[in-house]
Design an enzyme around this catalytic site. Sequence first.
Site, PDB file in Angstrom:
ATOM      1  N   GLY A 181       0.832  -1.250   0.142  1.00  0.00           N
ATOM      2  CA  GLY A 181      -0.065  -0.060  -0.062  1.00  0.00           C
ATOM      3  C   GLY A 181       0.908   1.256   0.119  1.00  0.00           C
ATOM      4  N   SER A 182       0.283   2.268   0.593  1.00  0.00           N
ATOM      5  CA  SER A 182       0.889   3.623   0.299  1.00  0.00           C
ATOM      6  C   SER A 182       1.879   3.664   1.448  1.00  0.00           C
ATOM      7  CB  SER A 182      -0.103   4.850   0.415  1.00  0.00           C
ATOM      8  OG  SER A 182      -0.565   4.494   1.806  1.00  0.00           O
ATOM      9  N   PRO A 183       3.027   4.727   1.143  1.00  0.00           N
ATOM     10  CA  PRO A 183       4.098   4.809   2.324  1.00  0.00           C
ATOM     11  C   PRO A 183       3.716   5.382   3.545  1.00  0.00           C
ATOM     12  CG  PRO A 183       5.058   5.617   0.238  1.00  0.00           C
ATOM     13  CD  PRO A 183       3.374   5.320   0.085  1.00  0.00           C
ATOM     14  N   VAL A 185       0.637   4.930   5.274  1.00  0.00           N
ATOM     15  CA  VAL A 185       0.009   3.738   5.711  1.00  0.00           C
ATOM     16  C   VAL A 185       1.067   2.764   6.169  1.00  0.00           C
ATOM     17  CG1 VAL A 185      -1.802   1.926   6.092  1.00  0.00           C
ATOM     18  CG2 VAL A 185      -2.222   3.932   5.032  1.00  0.00           C
ATOM     19  N   GLY A 186       2.096   2.561   5.443  1.00  0.00           N
ATOM     20  CA  GLY A 186       3.311   1.554   5.770  1.00  0.00           C
ATOM     21  C   GLY A 186       3.837   1.981   7.154  1.00  0.00           C
ATOM     22  N   GLU A 203       5.502  -3.221   1.041  1.00  0.00           N
ATOM     23  CA  GLU A 203       5.594  -3.027  -0.593  1.00  0.00           C
ATOM     24  C   GLU A 203       4.874  -1.780  -0.711  1.00  0.00           C
ATOM     25  OE1 GLU A 203       6.990  -4.797  -2.977  1.00  0.00           O
ATOM     26  OE2 GLU A 203       7.888  -6.451  -1.841  1.00  0.00           O
ATOM     27  N   CYS A 237       1.372   0.536  -9.081  1.00  0.00           N
ATOM     28  CA  CYS A 237       2.678   1.196  -8.425  1.00  0.00           C
ATOM     29  C   CYS A 237       3.954   1.237  -9.272  1.00  0.00           C
ATOM     30  CB  CYS A 237       2.839   0.243  -7.291  1.00  0.00           C
ATOM     31  SG  CYS A 237       3.068  -1.545  -7.643  1.00  0.00           S
TER      32      CYS A 237
HETATM   33  P1  NAD Z   1      -3.401   2.198   1.493  1.00  0.00           P
HETATM   34  O1  NAD Z   1      -2.207   2.278   2.189  1.00  0.00           O
HETATM   35  O2  NAD Z   1      -4.657   3.402   1.479  1.00  0.00           O
HETATM   36  O3  NAD Z   1      -4.530   0.971   1.723  1.00  0.00           O
HETATM   37  C1  NAD Z   1      -3.671  -0.320   1.520  1.00  0.00           C
HETATM   38  C2  NAD Z   1      -4.297  -1.224   2.885  1.00  0.00           C
HETATM   39  O4  NAD Z   1      -3.873  -0.837   4.121  1.00  0.00           O
HETATM   40  C3  NAD Z   1      -5.878  -1.577   2.488  1.00  0.00           C
HETATM   41  O5  NAD Z   1      -6.118  -2.750   2.850  1.00  0.00           O
HETATM   42  C4  NAD Z   1      -6.453  -0.655   3.888  1.00  0.00           C
HETATM   43  O6  NAD Z   1      -7.468  -1.013   4.246  1.00  0.00           O
HETATM   44  C5  NAD Z   1      -5.203  -0.529   4.505  1.00  0.00           C
HETATM   45  N1  NAD Z   1      -5.287   0.673   5.509  1.00  0.00           N
HETATM   46  C6  NAD Z   1      -5.477   1.866   5.067  1.00  0.00           C
HETATM   47  N2  NAD Z   1      -5.103   2.665   6.017  1.00  0.00           N
HETATM   48  C7  NAD Z   1      -4.876   2.135   7.271  1.00  0.00           C
HETATM   49  C8  NAD Z   1      -4.473   2.371   8.433  1.00  0.00           C
HETATM   50  N3  NAD Z   1      -4.533   3.643   8.834  1.00  0.00           N
HETATM   51  N4  NAD Z   1      -4.065   1.401   9.392  1.00  0.00           N
HETATM   52  C9  NAD Z   1      -4.115   0.046   8.858  1.00  0.00           C
HETATM   53  N5  NAD Z   1      -4.663  -0.395   7.594  1.00  0.00           N
HETATM   54  C10 NAD Z   1      -4.987   0.599   6.814  1.00  0.00           C
HETATM   55  O7  NAD Z   1      -2.991   2.000  -0.172  1.00  0.00           O
HETATM   56  P2  NAD Z   1      -3.963   2.165  -1.416  1.00  0.00           P
HETATM   57  O8  NAD Z   1      -4.814   3.117  -1.757  1.00  0.00           O
HETATM   58  O9  NAD Z   1      -4.998   0.675  -1.530  1.00  0.00           O
HETATM   59  O10 NAD Z   1      -3.020   1.518  -2.551  1.00  0.00           O
HETATM   60  C11 NAD Z   1      -2.237   2.517  -3.116  1.00  0.00           C
HETATM   61  C12 NAD Z   1      -0.923   2.631  -2.763  1.00  0.00           C
HETATM   62  O11 NAD Z   1      -0.341   1.363  -2.774  1.00  0.00           O
HETATM   63  C13 NAD Z   1      -0.186   3.332  -3.748  1.00  0.00           C
HETATM   64  O12 NAD Z   1       0.897   4.117  -2.915  1.00  0.00           O
HETATM   65  C14 NAD Z   1       0.710   2.221  -4.481  1.00  0.00           C
HETATM   66  O13 NAD Z   1       2.048   2.671  -5.032  1.00  0.00           O
HETATM   67  C15 NAD Z   1       0.896   1.324  -3.403  1.00  0.00           C
HETATM   68  N6  NAD Z   1       1.033  -0.006  -4.182  1.00  0.00           N
HETATM   69  C16 NAD Z   1       2.353  -0.691  -4.037  1.00  0.00           C
HETATM   70  C17 NAD Z   1       2.478  -1.915  -4.572  1.00  0.00           C
HETATM   71  C18 NAD Z   1       3.673  -2.532  -4.377  1.00  0.00           C
HETATM   72  O14 NAD Z   1       3.942  -3.748  -4.803  1.00  0.00           O
HETATM   73  N7  NAD Z   1       4.986  -1.850  -3.987  1.00  0.00           N
HETATM   74  C19 NAD Z   1       1.763  -2.407  -5.145  1.00  0.00           C
HETATM   75  C20 NAD Z   1       0.206  -2.012  -5.321  1.00  0.00           C
HETATM   76  C21 NAD Z   1      -0.009  -0.772  -4.774  1.00  0.00           C
END
Ligand code: NAD
Length: 462
Positions: A181-183, A185-186, A203, A237
């Site tokens: 997901g996003s950096p 939330v990471g 990731e 991504c």
């Molecule tokens: P996101 O970070 O908003 O959400 C990802 C997951 O985290 C979801 O399941 C969501 O429910 C959970 N989440 C969201 N907020 C949270 C919180 N506060 N606490 C705990 N869990 C939480 O990301 P997104 O909008 O779903 O995806 C887009 C991002 O993901 C982009 O930055 C993209 O580059 C990245 N991405 C990376 C890869 C990779 O392989 N490196 C692949 C796809 C997407």
Amino acid sequence: MEYRVAQLEALGRFLDEKKQDILEATALDMGKPPFEAEFSEILLCKNELNEMLNNLSHWMKDEHVDKNLTVVQRRTPDAVGVLQVTRLDSVFIRKDPYGVVLIIAPWNYPVHLLLVPLIGAIAAGNCVIIKPSEVTKNTERFVAEVLPGYLDKDCFAVVTAGVQETTRLLENKFDYIFYTGSPSVGRIVMAAAAKHLTPATLELGGKNPCYVSDTCDVQNVARRVAWGRFFNTGQTCVAPDYVLCSAEMREKLLPALREAITDFYGPNPRESPDFGRIVGDKQFQRLLMLLRSGRVVIGGQTDEEERYIAPTVLVDLQPSDPIMQEEIFGPILPIIIVANMDEAIDFINSHERPLVVYAFSSNDKVVNQVLERTSSGGFCGNDTLMHVTLTSLPFGGIGNSGLGMYHGKFTFDTFTHHRGCLHRGMGREALNALRYPPYSQQKLGIVRAASEVKRKGACTLL
Ligand code: NAD
């Protein structure tokens, strides 16, 4: 092994039998074109699955490794003794599962990014909780309802959760967390993992630069860049986030990009069955805001009701513009002018380390220079996205774009604890006397000679 293979084969049946449902769910969620869905959500998962099934018996086995105590000169009777002892011992790496793994996935490839880590976690022998994204509601519901029917419910569970519930979920002690997901939330996930000292793979995303040199086949570059940028409506991504090129190259690239976009999606991409939609209103509004940067030269049309944004190319941008401050994650391609390759490399290196760096040039030296002088999760010369499809390459970020890697054997290794093991025989205790007190310089000399790791080619005098 039989158990793991049975679960993986069941996952394969899920992908085969439910292919149509997956295509429908992703089409409902984000208008994902069937070709793109079948390629990215099904085919690439099947490749990972088959790679795992083909190699599992080999990867699972104990790995017997070198014994550095065998590197010893046969000069003294004692040293030979140490040598014999280690020859009787067994030195190996046991491939232990971590235990209970949590996999959190994003919405952009809602099946792929859930199942590819799951395949590796199962192969490595773990129990798994998978949490699909709540944004792609249809896929989330489908996976939660149907996937458990294929897997052993005692070991594998799907948990549906929004931010609040995921926050609660993360309070539990897991043995491994795999987050995509996003950096931003990471950072939250890593902080939660740190509370229990749980190892984690992150990731993440970021802005992937794409340098186009003055020497290249412009038509080919335009098609490869347009495909990578507009595949999945730009919600990828590893998509090229922006192009860096000279002013002269920009003038050649713009008509070529226009032609590529028309070839791909016809005169009106809105009517093309091969061009999707933005996943949600929030994401659509964010992209509308980003569209205010610079000047539109291709596309720019939007429709809020359908969440449609045409494949768009922007020029005349400042590095301070909003579109250059965050990952675009939509069908918009800004072109930034640089004087030459050195300036492009400086531009790349003045930003966070991206998930991938792209470089296009007919001159291999230019591609190699960009590779040598930048740092990123991965690299792809003269194409876009394709490096991700190879199960032999590790996939992951560095710095702000992530931590850890997976795909193929790297996924198996990610979910495996490599347990270093020495199993000695019980006898020949006399030979151990060398390392026991009372110590002496003579004993130390023999132990050193028997156990030292020597530099290759170095002259050894005992
Ligand atoms: P996101 O970070 O908003 O959400 C990802 C997951 O985290 C979801 O399941 C969501 O429910 C959970 N989440 C969201 N907020 C949270 C919180 N506060 N606490 C705990 N869990 C939480 O990301 P997104 O909008 O779903 O995806 C887009 C991002 O993901 C982009 O930055 C993209 O580059 C990245 N991405 C990376 C890869 C990779 O392989 N490196 C692949 C796809 C997407």
